[in-house]
Write a protein that holds these residues in place. Structure first.
Motif, PDB file in Angstrom:
ATOM      1  N   ASN A  71       0.784  -1.122  -0.019  1.00 41.44           N
ATOM      2  CA  ASN A  71       0.024   0.055   0.250  1.00 41.44           C
ATOM      3  C   ASN A  71       0.871   1.156   0.111  1.00 41.44           C
ATOM      4  OD1 ASN A  71      -2.567  -1.376   0.171  1.00 41.44           O
ATOM      5  ND2 ASN A  71      -2.016  -1.938   2.235  1.00 41.44           N
ATOM      6  N   LEU A  82       3.044   2.022  -3.521  1.00 36.42           N
ATOM      7  CA  LEU A  82       2.344   2.205  -4.484  1.00 36.42           C
ATOM      8  C   LEU A  82       1.979   3.713  -4.582  1.00 36.42           C
ATOM      9  CD1 LEU A  82      -0.273  -0.869  -5.210  1.00 36.42           C
ATOM     10  CD2 LEU A  82       1.866  -0.025  -6.610  1.00 36.42           C
ATOM     11  N   LEU A 121       7.358  -2.838  -8.005  1.00 38.13           N
ATOM     12  CA  LEU A 121       6.139  -2.145  -8.170  1.00 38.13           C
ATOM     13  C   LEU A 121       5.001  -2.941  -8.722  1.00 38.13           C
ATOM     14  CD1 LEU A 121       7.344   1.356  -9.945  1.00 38.13           C
ATOM     15  CD2 LEU A 121       6.198   0.939  -7.621  1.00 38.13           C
ATOM     16  N   LYS A 122       5.189  -3.897  -9.850  1.00 36.39           N
ATOM     17  CA  LYS A 122       4.299  -4.728 -10.105  1.00 36.39           C
ATOM     18  C   LYS A 122       4.028  -5.772  -8.998  1.00 36.39           C
ATOM     19  CE  LYS A 122       5.668  -4.751 -14.973  1.00 36.39           C
ATOM     20  NZ  LYS A 122       6.401  -5.345 -16.318  1.00 36.39           N
ATOM     21  N   SER A 173       3.993  -5.276  -5.924  1.00 35.74           N
ATOM     22  CA  SER A 173       3.129  -4.458  -4.959  1.00 35.74           C
ATOM     23  C   SER A 173       1.902  -4.440  -5.474  1.00 35.74           C
ATOM     24  CB  SER A 173       3.852  -2.981  -4.857  1.00 35.74           C
ATOM     25  OG  SER A 173       5.015  -3.199  -4.190  1.00 35.74           O
ATOM     26  N   THR A 174       1.461  -4.056  -6.612  1.00 34.59           N
ATOM     27  CA  THR A 174       0.108  -3.973  -7.237  1.00 34.59           C
ATOM     28  C   THR A 174      -0.576  -5.231  -6.859  1.00 34.59           C
ATOM     29  OG1 THR A 174       0.853  -2.578  -8.987  1.00 34.59           O
ATOM     30  CG2 THR A 174      -1.020  -3.708  -9.405  1.00 34.59           C
ATOM     31  N   LYS A 221      -1.228  -5.879  -3.272  1.00 33.74           N
ATOM     32  CA  LYS A 221      -2.407  -5.031  -2.807  1.00 33.74           C
ATOM     33  C   LYS A 221      -3.717  -5.678  -2.648  1.00 33.74           C
ATOM     34  CE  LYS A 221      -3.535   0.111  -2.922  1.00 33.74           C
ATOM     35  NZ  LYS A 221      -5.097  -0.082  -2.820  1.00 33.74           N
ATOM     36  N   LYS A 222      -3.884  -6.315  -3.575  1.00 34.09           N
ATOM     37  CA  LYS A 222      -5.293  -7.014  -3.676  1.00 34.09           C
ATOM     38  C   LYS A 222      -5.732  -7.812  -2.290  1.00 34.09           C
ATOM     39  CE  LYS A 222      -4.605  -7.720  -8.599  1.00 34.09           C
ATOM     40  NZ  LYS A 222      -4.415  -8.671  -9.866  1.00 34.09           N
TER      41      LYS A 222
END
Length: 245
Positions: A75, A78, A106-107, A109-110, A113-114
């Protein structure tokens, strides 16, 4: 693939390492084992575990967490400026490919985050194949890095199954060891041959009632402790290794 030589390698390594705890993956003392933070840390940790000596990498990563724990929180990541994240990664983790490492971070983390709590999500997996499919579906994890993460998760016993790992991650050290001990006849092997090598170690390990996860640790520790340091005289495989003979 010489299965008899693979069997001999496994037996020799098991006899040598059986009463020790080889190849444990370091994580920060502030992180509680099997907590949500632990699994988040391990996802990020395995992501970049290539291109440099593993022990040095994990030492760097643990020290980075102590200074910048926020970059292990998807979180927070991002919300960061990409350049700021890159500076932290480059100056502290020291990956070989900084731009690629930052993009992967970063990818991942995306994706992470779900999940409000990734540890609770991991508890829902009912068999090894489900877990393996999930990890391998995440862009950024390869055969080695994804396999390492799967092994770490399985070893923690958080999932809703008792199966042992069905595949072990094969890296350059494993290929080198397999070649020098005569399991394979070339160091230049294809991706399908890498899978075959992994399966051979697992199959023979199961036949010997030796956990494939332990075999993975034995191979890693052999490469790091003996091969990297050219410490052939002390190596448990010295009697059957081409380098020594």
């Amino acid at each position: 693939m010489d299965k008899e030589k693979c069997k001999e390698v496994i037996i020799r390594l098991n006899n040598y390492f059986n009463n020790s705890e080889p190849a444990n993956i370091e994580f920060p003392s502030k992180v509680q084992y099997k907590s949500n933070e632990y699994y988040l840390y391990m996802f990020y940790s395995c992501l970049l575990d290539y291109g440099m000596k593993s022990k040095m990498y994990h030492k760097n990563l643990s020290e980075t967490y102590m200074k910048y724990p926020q970059i292990f929180n998807p979180n927070y990541v991002l919300k960061m400026d990409e350049e700021e994240l890159k500076v932290i990664i480059v100056n502290n983790i020291h990956p070989r490919y900084p731009n690629v490492a930052t993009k992967k971070w970063l990818k991942l983390s995306t994706i992470l985050k779900k999940y409000n709590d990734i540890s609770n999500y991991l508890k829902e997996f009912k068999n090894f194949d489900e877990l393996s499919c999930f990890i391998r579906s995440i862009n950024g994890f390869g055969q080695k890095t994804g396999g390492l993460l799967i092994r770490i998760i399985c070893d923690s016993k958080i999932c809703n199954f008792e199966e042992e790992v069905k595949a072990i991650p094969i890296d350059t050290h494993d290929i080198e060891i397999s070649y020098l001990t005569g399991i394979i006849d070339s160091k230049n092997i294809s991706s399908s041959q890498i899978d075959d090598l992994s399966n051979t170690y697992v199959t023979i390990g199961n036949e010997l009632n030796i956990n494939p996860s332990d075999i993975d640790k034995y191979l890693w520790e052999t490469g790091n402790t003996f091969c990297n340091k050219k410490n052939c005289d002390e190596c448990p495989l010295n009697a059957i290794c081409k380098t020594k003979t």
